[in-house]
Design a protein around this motif. Structure first.
Motif, PDB file in Angstrom:
ATOM      1  N   LYS A   1       0.824  -1.207   0.000  1.00  0.00           N
ATOM      2  CA  LYS A   1       0.000   0.000   0.000  1.00  0.00           C
ATOM      3  C   LYS A   1       0.858   1.256   0.000  1.00  0.00           C
ATOM      4  CE  LYS A   1      -4.216  -1.848   2.052  1.00  0.00           C
ATOM      5  NZ  LYS A   1      -5.219  -1.717   3.152  1.00  0.00           N
ATOM      6  N   LYS A   2       2.056   1.167   0.545  1.00  0.00           N
ATOM      7  CA  LYS A   2       2.960   2.305   0.525  1.00  0.00           C
ATOM      8  C   LYS A   2       3.734   2.386  -0.786  1.00  0.00           C
ATOM      9  CE  LYS A   2       3.852   2.981   5.462  1.00  0.00           C
ATOM     10  NZ  LYS A   2       4.914   3.049   6.498  1.00  0.00           N
ATOM     11  N   ILE A   3       3.948   1.230  -1.390  1.00  0.00           N
ATOM     12  CA  ILE A   3       4.807   1.180  -2.577  1.00  0.00           C
ATOM     13  C   ILE A   3       4.024   1.290  -3.868  1.00  0.00           C
ATOM     14  CG2 ILE A   3       6.402  -0.292  -3.862  1.00  0.00           C
ATOM     15  CD1 ILE A   3       7.315  -1.429  -1.200  1.00  0.00           C
ATOM     16  N   ALA A   4       2.873   0.634  -3.925  1.00  0.00           N
ATOM     17  CA  ALA A   4       2.145   0.559  -5.189  1.00  0.00           C
ATOM     18  C   ALA A   4       0.701   0.998  -5.009  1.00  0.00           C
ATOM     19  CB  ALA A   4       2.175  -0.875  -5.722  1.00  0.00           C
ATOM     20  N   ARG A   5       0.049   1.210  -6.129  1.00  0.00           N
ATOM     21  CA  ARG A   5      -1.372   1.532  -6.098  1.00  0.00           C
ATOM     22  C   ARG A   5      -2.176   0.345  -5.586  1.00  0.00           C
ATOM     23  NH1 ARG A   5       0.086   3.695 -11.312  1.00  0.00           N
ATOM     24  NH2 ARG A   5      -0.519   1.741 -12.302  1.00  0.00           N
ATOM     25  N   ASP A   6      -3.359   0.622  -5.097  1.00  0.00           N
ATOM     26  CA  ASP A   6      -4.218  -0.448  -4.579  1.00  0.00           C
ATOM     27  C   ASP A   6      -4.711  -1.370  -5.681  1.00  0.00           C
ATOM     28  OD1 ASP A   6      -3.949   0.527  -2.022  1.00  0.00           O
ATOM     29  OD2 ASP A   6      -5.784   1.722  -2.104  1.00  0.00           O
ATOM     30  N   ASN A   7      -4.799  -0.845  -6.933  1.00  0.00           N
ATOM     31  CA  ASN A   7      -5.378  -1.664  -8.000  1.00  0.00           C
ATOM     32  C   ASN A   7      -4.344  -2.525  -8.721  1.00  0.00           C
ATOM     33  OD1 ASN A   7      -4.072   0.458  -9.247  1.00  0.00           O
ATOM     34  ND2 ASN A   7      -5.571   0.659 -10.908  1.00  0.00           N
TER      35      ASN A   7
ATOM     36  N   LEU B   1       4.824  -7.137 -10.840  1.00  0.00           N
ATOM     37  CA  LEU B   1       6.139  -6.630 -10.453  1.00  0.00           C
ATOM     38  C   LEU B   1       6.015  -5.166 -10.074  1.00  0.00           C
ATOM     39  CD1 LEU B   1       8.330  -8.227 -13.248  1.00  0.00           C
ATOM     40  CD2 LEU B   1       8.520  -8.686 -10.815  1.00  0.00           C
ATOM     41  N   VAL B   2       6.387  -4.823  -8.860  1.00  0.00           N
ATOM     42  CA  VAL B   2       6.357  -3.423  -8.442  1.00  0.00           C
ATOM     43  C   VAL B   2       7.665  -3.004  -7.780  1.00  0.00           C
ATOM     44  CG1 VAL B   2       3.862  -3.409  -8.153  1.00  0.00           C
ATOM     45  CG2 VAL B   2       5.317  -3.974  -6.206  1.00  0.00           C
ATOM     46  N   VAL B   3       8.517  -3.959  -7.408  1.00  0.00           N
ATOM     47  CA  VAL B   3       9.750  -3.681  -6.686  1.00  0.00           C
ATOM     48  C   VAL B   3      10.933  -4.217  -7.483  1.00  0.00           C
ATOM     49  CG1 VAL B   3      11.030  -4.082  -4.546  1.00  0.00           C
ATOM     50  CG2 VAL B   3       8.550  -3.738  -4.475  1.00  0.00           C
ATOM     51  N   MET B   4      12.013  -3.453  -7.558  1.00  0.00           N
ATOM     52  CA  MET B   4      13.181  -3.844  -8.338  1.00  0.00           C
ATOM     53  C   MET B   4      13.760  -5.170  -7.870  1.00  0.00           C
ATOM     54  SD  MET B   4      15.306  -3.323 -10.797  1.00  0.00           S
ATOM     55  CE  MET B   4      15.057  -1.633 -11.345  1.00  0.00           C
TER      56      MET B   4
END
Length: 565
Positions: free
Chosen positions: A262-268, A274-277
């Motif tokens: 929730k802090k790193i990516a959108r809720d949807n 993949l959202v983190v390197m």
């Protein structure tokens, strides 16, 4: 055999004449003479037309080679369209399929561009970092048009950045899509025409038949049914005749660190996206590319749908430290920016030197040694001041202050004289407010009085940090403003403050460096300033501040808004 670029309309230059000659003597001699004369005239006309036609074809076949893209594109006949869409070009001949120069024994990584030019650079930085960690050759997409410009064009990064130097510094081999998938003028124009109609229109079927399928990994949700790729990515695919087929990435490794999504990516964003390197590196560390026989005979590319939005909570700015800071501008690009700055600020330099000389003269001790000789000695001292501090030419004045004044206007191939110091401001005042609706508007559209206050702090910083060899006082330090504002009111305020707006239309920067040239030259000016004042909500400011820190060890300043940077 090279195909003609211009359409060849095969109009007949003559009409076939078939005279019927009667076998009897019913025709009179005069009538027969007239017919024979007419046949002779038609034969002469026919031969003349054939000569002209042959000459016309010779000129066509002698046109410039296909590798000269600009000359060839000028020869393509353009037709007007309605006002809602860019002008299209009709292809004069069938377009051949494009080919790729990929090596089946090399492991590649590429990605789709995202949004404006600075965001595209940040995506390039992330992709370069990933390529370095995964030991892959990076294929860079060009700088592509976006919602800011809608120009439907692209330009290679190698026009502005020293890519061989990047490879030497990082060990990451770098190619560009224009290298591995070269397009001839007809293929290029087909892609541009298709993009002009946003993937629809009269050439959609032709484009679809020639486009190559590319397997593309869904990253940060982009490419999934509920999240389309960015318009810049679409332009890139349309221009290069590539059709993405989106697939889910390999499954997450059990040992992957867990982050607060929730802090790193959108809720949807899908839970498996993949959202983190670090997650990306772990999933593809042992990834095997499909072999050519499994990929329609084509070598494979590990293609990412997005790299700009990938987050890296592991270590602050490691993407910049391992990749971004090694993208240096070409020397000729830097020199061009320096000459522009000199041309804009040379008046400030001269006036500043003159003011400093006057101040120095006012501080000279002219007190008499005795009352009787006061008047004579005072006159002698003043004569000495006039001789020492009043040069007879501008060049002498500049020499007294140890400064350099350019003696000619910028040219297409400028040489950079020694740089005089200046303050640079990045004033983001265009559509930035659209991205800042949830915060105080003053944080996005910063008032001029806050920029003025920041410039005062910049002068103080320069006075503290400048070397003793610089004889230009901080109060006379010129101020260069780069801005996306189109407001005449803003321009008038900048002039009123005695600052300089870098007006690229005045210098023909786009004509010299291409459509994206002005934005890159602005970036050079910001990066090479003695003191930099930025706009905190801008990614262009972020990159300029990183360059200032990494290249010169300088700290950027920001206007004091309610949200401190």
């Amino acid at each position: 055999m090279q195909k003609d670029i211009l359409p060849q309309h095969k109009h007949s230059f003559y009409h076939h004449h078939s005279a019927q000659h009667p076998q009897n003597g019913g025709w009179c001699y005069r009538r027969g003479f007239r017919n024979r004369t007419l046949v002779a005239l038609l034969a002469i006309i026919f031969l003349s037309a054939r000569i002209l036609h042959t000459t016309f074809e010779f000129h066509l076949s002698s046109s410039s080679p296909l590798d000269n893209l600009e000359d060839d594109l000028e020869n393509i006949i353009r037709v007007p369209t309605d006002n809602q869409h860019p002008t299209l070009t009709l292809s004069p001949a069938p377009v051949e399929p494009a080919f790729s120069l990929l090596d089946p024994n090399t492991k590649y990584l590429s990605y789709m561009p995202f949004a404006g030019i600075t965001n595209q650079f940040l995506a390039l930085q992330s992709a370069a970092f990933a390529a370095r960690r995964l030991n892959r050759t990076l294929i860079i997409p060009p700088i592509v048009s976006n919602t800011h410009d809608k120009e439907n064009t692209h330009q290679p990064w190698s026009d502005f950045f020293d890519l061989p130097r990047f490879t030497a510094l990082t060990g990451v081999p770098v190619l560009e899509w224009s290298d591995v998938r070269p397009l001839d003028p007809l293929q290029y124009q087909l892609g541009v025409d298709h993009a002009a109609r946003y993937g629809k229109g009269p050439r959609a079927q032709e484009w679809s038949e020639l486009a190559q399928d590319i397997t593309c990994q869904i990253v940060y949700g982009y490419g999934a049914p509920d999240l389309e790729i960015n318009i810049s990515a679409k332009y890139f695919m349309w221009h290069f005749l590539m059709r993405p087929n989106f697939v889910r990435p390999p499954p997450k490794k059990p040992e992957t660190p867990i982050y607060n999504r929730k802090k790193i990516a959108r809720d949807n964003v899908h839970e498996d996206d993949l959202v983190v390197m670090e997650d990306l590196l772990m999933r593809y560390s042992d990834y095997e590319d499909p072999k050519p026989e499994e990929n329609n005979g084509q070598p494979s590319v590990l293609f990412m749908a997005d790299m700009f939005n990938i987050k890296d909570p592991v270590e602050y700015d490691r993407l910049w430290l391992e990749a971004g800071r090694f993208f240096h501008f070409l020397p000729e690009v830097t020199e061009y920016a320096r000459v522009l700055v000199h041309d804009e600020t040379k008046g400030d330099v001269i006036q500043g030197a003159l003011d400093d000389i006057i101040q120095q003269a006012a501080r000279v001790d002219i007190s008499p040694s005795d009352e009787d000789g006061q008047e004579q000695e005072e006159q002698e001292d003043l004569d000495g001041i006039e001789e020492e501090y009043t040069p007879t030419t501008i060049e002498q004045l500049a020499a007294r202050a140890h400064l350099v004044v350019p003696t000619q206007e910028p040219t297409e191939t400028p040489s950079a004289p020694p740089q005089n110091p200046y303050i640079a401001i990045h004033m983001r005042r265009g559509d930035i407010w659209k991205k800042c609706s949830s915060v105080n508007r003053a944080v996005c559209i910063i008032p001029f009085d806050l920029y003025e206050e920041a410039v005062s702090r910049a002068r103080e910083q320069f006075a503290l940090l400048s070397s003793s060899s610089s004889s230009l006082s901080s109060q006379h330090l010129p101020v260069i403003v780069t801005t996306d504002s189109e407001s005449e009111e803003d321009f008038a305020k900048i002039e009123e403050l005695g600052w300089h707006r870098l007006d690229h239309s005045k210098y023909g920067t786009a004509e010299r460096w291409g459509f994206f040239g002005p934005a890159v030259i602005d970036a050079v000016v910001l990066a090479h300033s003695e003191v930099f004042v930025g706009s905190a909500k801008s990614t262009m400011t972020k990159v300029a501040a990183l360059r200032q820190s990494a290249w010169w060890g300088r700290t950027a300043l920001y206007p004091n808004t309610e949200e401190e940077t």
